[in-house]
Design a protein around this motif. Structure first.
Motif, PDB file in Angstrom:
ATOM      1  N   PHE A 168       0.814  -1.215   0.000  1.00 55.98           N
ATOM      2  CA  PHE A 168       0.000   0.000   0.000  1.00 55.98           C
ATOM      3  C   PHE A 168       0.851   1.270   0.000  1.00 55.98           C
ATOM      4  N   LYS A 169       1.948   1.262   0.717  1.00 55.79           N
ATOM      5  CA  LYS A 169       2.800   2.456   0.736  1.00 55.79           C
ATOM      6  C   LYS A 169       3.424   2.715  -0.629  1.00 55.79           C
ATOM      7  N   ASN A 170       3.790   1.668  -1.336  1.00 56.12           N
ATOM      8  CA  ASN A 170       4.337   1.832  -2.685  1.00 56.12           C
ATOM      9  C   ASN A 170       3.305   2.459  -3.617  1.00 56.12           C
ATOM     10  N   ILE A 171       2.047   2.018  -3.498  1.00 54.20           N
ATOM     11  CA  ILE A 171       0.978   2.579  -4.326  1.00 54.20           C
ATOM     12  C   ILE A 171       0.774   4.059  -4.006  1.00 54.20           C
ATOM     13  N   VAL A 172       0.667   4.365  -2.722  1.00 58.11           N
ATOM     14  CA  VAL A 172       0.442   5.748  -2.288  1.00 58.11           C
ATOM     15  C   VAL A 172       1.596   6.649  -2.705  1.00 58.11           C
ATOM     16  N   ASP A 173       2.833   6.167  -2.525  1.00 56.80           N
ATOM     17  CA  ASP A 173       4.007   6.974  -2.886  1.00 56.80           C
ATOM     18  C   ASP A 173       4.102   7.175  -4.398  1.00 56.80           C
ATOM     19  N   ASP A 174       3.876   6.102  -5.155  1.00 57.50           N
ATOM     20  CA  ASP A 174       3.991   6.189  -6.616  1.00 57.50           C
ATOM     21  C   ASP A 174       2.935   7.121  -7.214  1.00 57.50           C
ATOM     22  N   LEU A 175       1.754   7.157  -6.605  1.00 57.81           N
ATOM     23  CA  LEU A 175       0.667   7.996  -7.115  1.00 57.81           C
ATOM     24  C   LEU A 175       0.614   9.360  -6.419  1.00 57.81           C
ATOM     25  N   VAL A 176       1.495   9.561  -5.425  1.00 57.35           N
ATOM     26  CA  VAL A 176       1.585  10.820  -4.664  1.00 57.35           C
ATOM     27  C   VAL A 176       0.205  11.197  -4.106  1.00 57.35           C
ATOM     28  N   LEU A 177      -0.370  10.293  -3.329  1.00 56.74           N
ATOM     29  CA  LEU A 177      -1.698  10.504  -2.785  1.00 56.74           C
ATOM     30  C   LEU A 177      -1.662  11.215  -1.437  1.00 56.74           C
ATOM     31  N   ASP A 178      -2.684  12.006  -1.194  1.00 54.51           N
ATOM     32  CA  ASP A 178      -2.819  12.719   0.072  1.00 54.51           C
ATOM     33  C   ASP A 178      -3.742  11.913   0.985  1.00 54.51           C
ATOM     34  N   ILE A 179      -3.189  10.835   1.553  1.00 52.29           N
ATOM     35  CA  ILE A 179      -3.951   9.967   2.438  1.00 52.29           C
ATOM     36  C   ILE A 179      -3.022   9.477   3.534  1.00 52.29           C
ATOM     37  N   ASP A 180      -3.506   9.433   4.760  1.00 57.60           N
ATOM     38  CA  ASP A 180      -2.676   9.009   5.898  1.00 57.60           C
ATOM     39  C   ASP A 180      -2.647   7.478   5.943  1.00 57.60           C
ATOM     40  N   ILE A 181      -1.898   6.903   5.030  1.00 60.72           N
ATOM     41  CA  ILE A 181      -1.855   5.444   4.922  1.00 60.72           C
ATOM     42  C   ILE A 181      -1.211   4.806   6.142  1.00 60.72           C
ATOM     43  N   ASP A 182      -0.269   5.514   6.775  1.00 61.94           N
ATOM     44  CA  ASP A 182       0.385   4.964   7.970  1.00 61.94           C
ATOM     45  C   ASP A 182      -0.620   4.734   9.085  1.00 61.94           C
ATOM     46  N   LYS A 183      -1.509   5.697   9.300  1.00 66.00           N
ATOM     47  CA  LYS A 183      -2.518   5.550  10.355  1.00 66.00           C
ATOM     48  C   LYS A 183      -3.476   4.396  10.051  1.00 66.00           C
ATOM     49  N   ILE A 184      -3.915   4.288   8.792  1.00 73.49           N
ATOM     50  CA  ILE A 184      -4.833   3.222   8.411  1.00 73.49           C
ATOM     51  C   ILE A 184      -4.186   1.860   8.647  1.00 73.49           C
ATOM     52  N   LEU A 185      -2.935   1.718   8.226  1.00 75.52           N
ATOM     53  CA  LEU A 185      -2.211   0.447   8.396  1.00 75.52           C
ATOM     54  C   LEU A 185      -1.944   0.147   9.860  1.00 75.52           C
ATOM     55  N   ASP A 186      -1.598   1.170  10.633  1.00 75.24           N
ATOM     56  CA  ASP A 186      -1.331   0.965  12.064  1.00 75.24           C
ATOM     57  C   ASP A 186      -2.599   0.534  12.804  1.00 75.24           C
ATOM     58  N   ASP A 187      -3.738   1.124  12.425  1.00 78.51           N
ATOM     59  CA  ASP A 187      -5.001   0.760  13.073  1.00 78.51           C
ATOM     60  C   ASP A 187      -5.338  -0.709  12.829  1.00 78.51           C
ATOM     61  N   VAL A 188      -5.136  -1.167  11.606  1.00 77.60           N
ATOM     62  CA  VAL A 188      -5.413  -2.567  11.277  1.00 77.60           C
ATOM     63  C   VAL A 188      -4.451  -3.486  12.027  1.00 77.60           C
ATOM     64  N   LYS A 189      -3.194  -3.119  12.064  1.00 78.56           N
ATOM     65  CA  LYS A 189      -2.184  -3.914  12.757  1.00 78.56           C
ATOM     66  C   LYS A 189      -2.534  -4.052  14.239  1.00 78.56           C
ATOM     67  N   ARG A 190      -3.006  -2.967  14.814  1.00 78.47           N
ATOM     68  CA  ARG A 190      -3.379  -2.969  16.238  1.00 78.47           C
ATOM     69  C   ARG A 190      -4.556  -3.920  16.480  1.00 78.47           C
ATOM     70  N   GLU A 191      -5.521  -3.924  15.581  1.00 76.97           N
ATOM     71  CA  GLU A 191      -6.677  -4.808  15.728  1.00 76.97           C
ATOM     72  C   GLU A 191      -6.273  -6.280  15.633  1.00 76.97           C
ATOM     73  N   ILE A 192      -5.341  -6.583  14.733  1.00 75.38           N
ATOM     74  CA  ILE A 192      -4.852  -7.965  14.618  1.00 75.38           C
ATOM     75  C   ILE A 192      -4.183  -8.394  15.907  1.00 75.38           C
ATOM     76  N   ALA A 193      -3.352  -7.524  16.458  1.00 74.64           N
ATOM     77  CA  ALA A 193      -2.632  -7.826  17.707  1.00 74.64           C
ATOM     78  C   ALA A 193      -3.597  -8.017  18.876  1.00 74.64           C
ATOM     79  N   LYS A 194      -4.739  -7.336  18.825  1.00 77.92           N
ATOM     80  CA  LYS A 194      -5.727  -7.421  19.907  1.00 77.92           C
ATOM     81  C   LYS A 194      -6.610  -8.663  19.778  1.00 77.92           C
TER      82      LYS A 194
END
Length: 440
Positions: free
Chosen positions: A76-102
């Protein structure tokens, strides 16, 4: 208005997303977009859903899943970086990671590929993001089509243009529940049905259906138009381009499905319709098949005079939790065709019960049987179709173990030895498509 769905290969990387954007902008009627999770691409060798499933497995065993999740993050970060998108992909990915850990559920975890993918695409093309959890409803594990359509009409119609993640919704307890793999096709069809769309377009990495498996028949002809009935018969026998449950929400409303290629969007693809007023120029629309069947043959004189014979026969298989695929019969004999995976561990038990319960004169069984479906609306009232099939198989040296024609008259099922499977399909294809083959 059209509903359009893009599969995993169409969303694998920035290169593919640029193609998706161009397709959407090429037709202003493509108002609602349904997406799968990213598949394999130039920079990623694994499907995101498979990676998420592995993260869940590691997590429930208290094992570190960070290394696998890092691969997902990179996709996902490669897609966002390559397309220069204005989206907080780090927060979205971190939220999902946290849910998996929980300890998030399996369905929740494997649905996150679509969840993130939809947000990324919505940001890229300037559409609203609408979460499938607010639209798709399951009840006791089954899609609740009525409630889902109500939600879609009440919520999605407030957005002129939107991207929706496929594959999941909520159950009666408010928990994320998924369709079987490939279920984003179903999400798209439900939305198209609820909104009475003009068309449901399903973009994948192939230009529609082919008459036969290209792995068996090189340069197989494409199918231009196919009916829902024909598609059901072919899909049941292994032809997989569209999730089979995607047909039902659209069939009764006569909404056509167009299977198209993201990498060749101007090719016609295959149009799937409820009814077709004209015959296919070929008698046979498609040929598909599956391996791995066992045939149990039973013989009994005057079998047809025993009113309860078939009830007893099916009861033996039902009590052993074995589904019957086909059951061709004659006056004194019947053959029961079942999947190897069901019958193999129970074969001796089933044979003994059949002997006891039915008191048959003779019983035998045979493994390594494959079934081939020859399907076509042009077969109705067409004389000599079976004869042509017999001749084609005889010319290939293939022995027919069984043949059965469905009551709809649009399909003929043939049983052959598995070692003859490929050449049987080749022979039938050549018989009915030899002119196209010669022209090619």
């Amino acid at each position: 208005m059209k509903v359009v769905k893009f599969g995993g290969s169409s969303l694998a990387d920035a290169i593919q997303l640029r193609k998706v954007k161009a397709i959407i902008e090429d037709d202003l009627e493509r108002n609602y977009v349904v997406v799968s999770a990213p598949g394999k691409g130039v920079k990623n060798n694994h499907k995101v859903t498979d990676l998420l499933a592995m993260c869940h497995e590691l997590s429930v065993h208290d094992l570190n899943f960070n290394e696998v999740y890092k691969i997902i993050e990179n996709v996902f970060k490669n897609i966002v970086d390559d397309l220069v998108l204005d989206i907080d992909i780090d927060k979205i990915l971190d939220d999902v990671k946290r849910e998996i850990a929980k300890g998030a559920s399996y369905d929740f975890v494997i649905s996150r590929g679509e969840f993130i993918s939809a947000q990324v695409l919505a940001n890229y093309i300037g559409y609203d993001f609408v979460d499938a959890k607010d639209l798709i409803v399951f009840n006791e594990g089954v899609l609740d089509l009525v409630k889902s359509c109500e939600n879609i009409k009440n919520i999605l119609t407030k957005h002129d243009r939107a991207v929706v993640p496929g594959f999941y919704g909520l159950d009666e307890f408010g928990k994320v529940h998924t369709f079987s793999r490939g279920g984003s096709d179903v999400t798209g069809s439900v939305i198209a049905s609820a909104l009475d769309a003009e068309m449901y377009e399903n973009f994948t990495d192939v230009s529609g259906f082919l008459v036969a498996d290209p792995k068996i028949v090189k340069d197989s002809c494409p199918i231009g138009t196919i009916t829902y009935k024909e598609l059901r018969e072919l899909s049941y026998m292994g032809a997989k381009v569209l999730h089979e449950e995607a047909i039902f929400p659209l069939r009764d409303k006569n909404i056509p499905i167009n299977i198209k290629n993201t990498n060749a969007p101007h090719e016609k693809g295959t149009l799937i319709v409820s009814k077709c007023d004209y015959k296919n120029k070929n008698i046979v629309t498609g040929i598909s098949g599956k391996k791995g069947f066992t045939v149990i043959n039973l013989e009994k004189v005057n079998m047809n005079t025993e009113k309860d014979f078939f009830r007893k026969l099916t009861t033996v298989f039902e009590s052993n939790d074995i589904s019957i695929e086909h059951m061709p019969s004659s006056i004194d004999s019947v053959s029961v065709i079942v999947s190897d995976s069901y019958i193999t561990p129970k074969i001796n038990k089933v044979l003994e019960e059949l002997k006891i319960y039915l008191n048959v004169d003779n019983i035998s069984w045979e493994r390594d049987i494959s079934l081939i479906a020859v399907v076509g609306r042009g077969m109705i009232n067409e004389k000599g179709v079976s004869s042509r099939i017999f001749t084609a198989l005889a010319n290939k040296g293939v022995n027919i173990k069984m043949i059965s024609q469905g009551s709809s008259e649009i399909n003929i099922i043939i049983g052959v030895e598995t070692e003859d499977f490929e050449k049987a399909i080749e022979g039938i294809y050549t018989e009915f498509y030899k002119e196209e083959k010669n022209e090619g």
